[in-house]
Design a protein around this motif. Structure first.
Motif, PDB file in Angstrom:
ATOM      1  N   LEU A  75     -30.249 -46.104 -40.972  1.00 43.25           N
ATOM      2  CA  LEU A  75     -30.063 -46.063 -39.518  1.00 43.25           C
ATOM      3  C   LEU A  75     -29.544 -47.394 -38.989  1.00 43.25           C
ATOM      4  O   LEU A  75     -28.680 -47.429 -38.108  1.00 43.25           O
ATOM      5  CB  LEU A  75     -31.388 -45.699 -38.839  1.00 43.25           C
ATOM      6  CG  LEU A  75     -31.904 -44.277 -39.060  1.00 43.25           C
ATOM      7  CD1 LEU A  75     -33.237 -44.088 -38.341  1.00 43.25           C
ATOM      8  CD2 LEU A  75     -30.906 -43.239 -38.590  1.00 43.25           C
ATOM      9  N   ARG A  76     -30.065 -48.492 -39.538  1.00 38.78           N
ATOM     10  CA  ARG A  76     -29.601 -49.810 -39.092  1.00 38.78           C
ATOM     11  C   ARG A  76     -28.137 -50.022 -39.456  1.00 38.78           C
ATOM     12  O   ARG A  76     -27.357 -50.531 -38.650  1.00 38.78           O
ATOM     13  CB  ARG A  76     -30.464 -50.901 -39.736  1.00 38.78           C
ATOM     14  CG  ARG A  76     -30.219 -52.299 -39.157  1.00 38.78           C
ATOM     15  CD  ARG A  76     -30.889 -53.354 -40.018  1.00 38.78           C
ATOM     16  NE  ARG A  76     -30.250 -53.458 -41.313  1.00 38.78           N
ATOM     17  CZ  ARG A  76     -30.899 -53.632 -42.472  1.00 38.78           C
ATOM     18  NH1 ARG A  76     -32.218 -53.709 -42.503  1.00 38.78           N
ATOM     19  NH2 ARG A  76     -30.234 -53.729 -43.604  1.00 38.78           N
ATOM     20  N   SER A  79     -25.968 -47.993 -37.264  1.00 37.91           N
ATOM     21  CA  SER A  79     -25.925 -48.609 -35.942  1.00 37.91           C
ATOM     22  C   SER A  79     -24.991 -49.819 -35.929  1.00 37.91           C
ATOM     23  O   SER A  79     -24.179 -49.991 -35.012  1.00 37.91           O
ATOM     24  CB  SER A  79     -27.331 -49.032 -35.514  1.00 37.91           C
ATOM     25  OG  SER A  79     -27.314 -49.725 -34.291  1.00 37.91           O
ATOM     26  N   ASP A  80     -25.101 -50.650 -36.954  1.00 40.87           N
ATOM     27  CA  ASP A  80     -24.298 -51.869 -37.013  1.00 40.87           C
ATOM     28  C   ASP A  80     -22.828 -51.582 -37.285  1.00 40.87           C
ATOM     29  O   ASP A  80     -21.925 -52.206 -36.707  1.00 40.87           O
ATOM     30  CB  ASP A  80     -24.826 -52.803 -38.101  1.00 40.87           C
ATOM     31  CG  ASP A  80     -26.168 -53.423 -37.740  1.00 40.87           C
ATOM     32  OD1 ASP A  80     -26.528 -53.397 -36.554  1.00 40.87           O
ATOM     33  OD2 ASP A  80     -26.862 -53.914 -38.653  1.00 40.87           O
ATOM     34  N   PHE A  83     -21.625 -47.328 -35.124  1.00 38.96           N
ATOM     35  CA  PHE A  83     -21.740 -47.155 -33.680  1.00 38.96           C
ATOM     36  C   PHE A  83     -21.493 -48.437 -32.888  1.00 38.96           C
ATOM     37  O   PHE A  83     -21.495 -48.419 -31.665  1.00 38.96           O
ATOM     38  CB  PHE A  83     -23.131 -46.623 -33.336  1.00 38.96           C
ATOM     39  CG  PHE A  83     -23.466 -45.339 -34.035  1.00 38.96           C
ATOM     40  CD1 PHE A  83     -22.604 -44.261 -33.961  1.00 38.96           C
ATOM     41  CD2 PHE A  83     -24.630 -45.215 -34.771  1.00 38.96           C
ATOM     42  CE1 PHE A  83     -22.904 -43.070 -34.605  1.00 38.96           C
ATOM     43  CE2 PHE A  83     -24.933 -44.035 -35.420  1.00 38.96           C
ATOM     44  CZ  PHE A  83     -24.072 -42.955 -35.337  1.00 38.96           C
ATOM     45  N   ARG A 402     -34.149 -53.631 -31.279  1.00 42.62           N
ATOM     46  CA  ARG A 402     -32.881 -53.822 -30.574  1.00 42.62           C
ATOM     47  C   ARG A 402     -33.062 -53.812 -29.048  1.00 42.62           C
ATOM     48  O   ARG A 402     -32.085 -53.792 -28.311  1.00 42.62           O
ATOM     49  CB  ARG A 402     -31.889 -52.740 -30.996  1.00 42.62           C
ATOM     50  CG  ARG A 402     -31.572 -52.744 -32.494  1.00 42.62           C
ATOM     51  CD  ARG A 402     -30.740 -53.955 -32.878  1.00 42.62           C
ATOM     52  NE  ARG A 402     -30.569 -54.093 -34.309  1.00 42.62           N
ATOM     53  CZ  ARG A 402     -29.601 -53.526 -35.020  1.00 42.62           C
ATOM     54  NH1 ARG A 402     -28.716 -52.742 -34.417  1.00 42.62           N
ATOM     55  NH2 ARG A 402     -29.502 -53.723 -36.316  1.00 42.62           N
TER      56      ARG A 402
END
Length: 429
Positions: A75-76, A79-80, A83, A402
């Motif tokens: 997920l990280r 995200s990085d 997204f 975050r």
């Protein structure tokens, strides 16, 4: 167009994850420690019809999309990498993807997994935050299984943010399973007790009391006569047994009831730990007014809840994963909104604290507990529900880290005339 090519057009060819699909195609980093695998065409249906986090969640929870490796890590990285700058897919690529996937995938609706709470399922229970609908929303999340919660939460059976010191908060303590979480949960209850100024003989009301952690702590450690109320029948039954086992029945009690049905007046202190998220933004004035009415002059309220980082953000996303799978009808407000509602309901605000980083750590411990007890958890609630929890907790770790969400404790006093009955320098400061 094979699925790996679609993946590359959407996220780029250099994604730091390994991607494979049932059609034999592959992309991304073949040496990555995290792997995303599309197992069946049904996953494509979900993603075509909801090309966002909801579609991914449906595909994963139902088992048509598989994740190998640490959920938080993937997920990280998504995200990085994926997204961070948004999807940069041209209109030509979108058209090519649609043709490749086929129109049937867009129109042939696939029912969401049973763990999802659809709008229609709740609509028949009345207006949002009516007593009947609130009871169903609480039942969905908190009556999963007491045995499952014991596996995830650990001995403290506390499903709210813990408070860590530097030693307990070390990241290597997460995997060690050496009591750091239990120590931090005890520290949280002591912080609440200190802010409330609990003393022997006082009457405490704990609204939304969960499995009775604060009720038992107040009775055991501070000799306070404590009443907890919860909308979860399973929580109330579990708490009643534990209170009897600990020999606290003379001081501690947990009832299965709505906080709105607790008679007004007579309580010296009130704790609300993790309930405000279920109240609703429009109901905050009435909520805090009702708690104010239940306090004696000079009484204190400690409100502990998840918050938005800004007051101008919408309180909920009805199509979001959290509302669909975890907390139906849940709403989060900014700390300023909550503080204003408390103030306008008659409370003088005496202290505010943000524990955002502490909740990220708490969720790491819960996630580690789930992974350690994965087979037992699946046996207890089924793989789909266990997958919801794995995804939800890993995502929330990232959210708190975050600053997507925060956790605030706000202390208010019901003045006795103009007297707050507070020491000049409280011991929790």
């Amino acid at each position: 167009m094979r699925l790996a090519e679609i993946f590359e057009r959407v996220v780029g060819p250099d994604a730091p994850i390994r991607f494979t699909a049932y059609d034999g195609s592959a992309s991304g980093d073949p040496g990555s420690d995290v792997h995303l695998h599309v197992r069946t065409p049904v996953a494509v249906n979900y993603l075509a019809q909801s090309p966002n986090a909801l579609g991914l969640t449906r595909a994963y929870v139902s088992g048509h999309l598989e994740v190998e490796g640490d959920m938080y890590t993937i997920l990280r990285r998504m995200s990085d990498f994926v997204f961070a700058e948004g999807f940069n897919v041209s209109a030509r690529d979108l058209a090519a993807i649609a043709r490749s996937v086929g129109w049937v995938k867009f129109v042939n609706r696939v029912a969401p997994p049973p763990q999802e709470v659809t709008r229609g399922r709740l609509a028949g229970l009345g207006w949002r935050h009516s007593k009947q609908r609130d009871a169903e929303a609480i039942h969905h999340h908190y009556d999963v299984s007491n045995a499952f919660y014991e596996l995830v939460l650990g001995p403290s059976m506390t499903y709210t943010c813990a408070v860590f010191d530097d030693a307990d908060g070390a990241l290597d303590r997460v995997e060690a399973d050496d009591g750091a979480l239990e120590s931090a949960q005890f520290r949280k209850y002591e912080l609440v007790a200190a802010k409330l100024g609990l003393e022997p003989g006082m009457r405490l009301l704990d609204v939304g009391c969960g499995w009775g952690g604060m009720v038992m702590h107040a009775a055991r450690e501070h000799k306070v006569k404590a009443l907890g109320v919860t909308l979860s029948k399973e929580q109330a039954e579990w708490a009643a047994k534990r209170i009897a086992q600990e020999g606290l029945s003379d001081l501690a009690e947990v009832r299965h009831m709505d906080y709105r049905d607790v008679p007004d007046g007579g309580f010296d202190r009130i704790s609300s730990i993790g309930l405000t998220e279920h109240i609703g933004a429009r109901n905050l004035p009435a909520y805090f007014s009702s708690l104010n009415d239940k306090l004696v002059p000079g009484g204190r309220l400690l409100n502990h809840c998840i918050t938005r980082p800004r007051n101008d953000l919408p309180p909920m996303d009805t199509d979001g994963v959290i509302n669909r799978y975890v907390f139906p009808d849940g709403e989060l407000e900014g700390p300023g909104q909550i503080q204003t509602a408390m103030n306008d309901a008659g409370f003088e605000i005496r202290h505010q604290e943000n524990l955002r980083e502490h909740y990220a750590l708490t969720l790491r411990h819960w996630g580690a507990n789930l992974e350690r007890n994965w087979d037992a958890a699946v046996a207890e609630v089924g793989e789909g529900t266990a997958r919801v929890w794995r995804l939800y907790m890993a995502g929330c770790v990232l959210g708190f880290e975050r600053n997507v969400v925060q956790l605030h404790q706000i202390l208010g006093v019901k003045l006795d005339g103009t007297d707050a009955r507070m020491p000049l320098r409280p011991r929790f400061q």
